[in-house]
Enzyme design. Sequence first.
Site, mmCIF file in Angstrom:
data_model
loop_
_atom_site.group_PDB
_atom_site.id
_atom_site.type_symbol
_atom_site.label_atom_id
_atom_site.label_comp_id
_atom_site.label_asym_id
_atom_site.label_seq_id
_atom_site.Cartn_x
_atom_site.Cartn_y
_atom_site.Cartn_z
ATOM 1 N N CYS A 39 0.816 -1.208 0.000
ATOM 2 C CA CYS A 39 0.000 0.000 0.000
ATOM 3 C C CYS A 39 0.857 1.268 0.000
ATOM 4 C CB CYS A 39 -0.928 -0.002 1.210
ATOM 5 S SG CYS A 39 -2.205 1.260 1.138
ATOM 6 N N HIS A 148 5.273 5.367 0.833
ATOM 7 C CA HIS A 148 4.876 4.028 1.271
ATOM 8 C C HIS A 148 4.109 4.135 2.585
ATOM 9 C CE1 HIS A 148 5.087 -0.221 2.368
ATOM 10 N NE2 HIS A 148 5.357 -0.451 1.095
ATOM 11 N N HIS A 149 3.009 3.399 2.685
ATOM 12 C CA HIS A 149 2.113 3.542 3.837
ATOM 13 C C HIS A 149 2.793 3.175 5.148
ATOM 14 C CE1 HIS A 149 -1.580 4.120 5.879
ATOM 15 N NE2 HIS A 149 -2.373 3.880 4.855
ATOM 16 N N SER A 150 3.859 2.403 5.103
ATOM 17 C CA SER A 150 4.551 2.033 6.342
ATOM 18 C C SER A 150 5.160 3.242 7.030
ATOM 19 C CB SER A 150 5.649 0.999 6.048
ATOM 20 O OG SER A 150 6.629 1.538 5.180
#
Length: 450
Positions: A39, A148-150
């Site tokens: 994601c 990046h969703h992280s």
Amino acid sequence: MSNEKASFADVVDYDDDEEEPLSPAARTLLHGHRLKINCHIITICGLKTSLNLSAFLQGLKHTLIKHPRFSSKLVRIAIFYTYMRTLYLSIYLYIFFNPKMENPDQFVQDYLSNITTMPMDMSRPLWTVHLLNVKTSEAEAIAVMCVHHSMGDGASLMSLFLACTRKASNPEALPSSLPMQKYCEDSSVSEGFWWFFLGIWSAIMLIWNTIMDVVVFMATIMFLKDTKNLLKSEPGDGVDDHAAPRHFVHRTVSLDDIKLTINDVVLGATQAGLSRYLNRSQLVKGGEHTGAIEAEHKPHTLSKSIRFRAVVVVNLRPTKGIQDLANMMAKGSKVKWGNWMGYIIVPFKVASQNDPLDYIREAKATIDRKKLSLGALFTFSISSFVCNTFGVKAAASIAHKIFAHTTTAFSNVVGPIEEISLFGHPIAFIAPSVYGVDQVISIHFYNYFK
């Protein structure tokens, strides 16, 4: 005309040996690409003026790359990853100049789709910036950021984005966001028997609603799937192929009259739009598509047995809304940076209604029930427990099944209440979205400007 990938470097003023371990949510999102979850958050900004590259680069050097997470890269230590800050940071920019090209709107759409096929380079900070000096029907230039969703959730990234902007009317002032609405107690029921009765009843409903949400969450992980429909992804249809391009569409509408009930209205409007689309396109019975139908002539063709659900992202911070970035980054802050989000599974009423306001009434009833539940907190807690106990693979598997067994994702973010500029460029529109999950469609509302 030029189309190039450029980079610039800057020296950041903190130690290169400072490490920050990844949270369970960040580890799940980071390693989830192995289980078809990769994601990314993408924010598309239309600018009212053509691009001043020098001003934009200087703005990035004094804002984003000073942020600890955006000036760190992942380092593997044994079997774990951690963020390690660096003294020397290189930022990659994808720049395209062609202010007089033919069909610029289609070019921008194709360019954005191509971005979704570009894998993130894990050897450097997990974000990229794309600058398109292309005049479209809505803007003089386009700036795109992919993260990046992280690295953080929508609330974190929006606080960072707003910290990079200034009021259009005052280039030295930070923008304001919508003030929090405080609940005012009614003195007639705040004392005595009625207060006690309402407290007991609220506690009972909280427990009941939480249990129901937990049961639905667990059932969705194990076996409960949405009915097959035009918007439901299925194994083998290519949606789970992260190399396949995604498409982004945004529309700007006026919400001046509905600010006080924004969640109810946007959810109701979404249900109305999806119902109308499905009703107009195809008759859905038992998961089979049996033919195209014109909604104007047959307004009640949708089956009431359709299971159509949305994964709604919920900010779990104790103080809602967009927070000040400095407050988020402070040690010990209760609204700290990161992925502090839970999920609730909301059933969408996909059915034709004679009265359009019925969609709003049903949405309000759904939201009122979800507010009186700890289901979102449970999803966050169980995901963290599974990640810490059974590993990232198990946690990523849960997340994958939640998205694969539902039809769509839905989120709503509050932004500034006045016009703003980004590094000296007045903003025409802001369109945040995500890609990299196993769903055909995801819907994101972002309300801003006064």
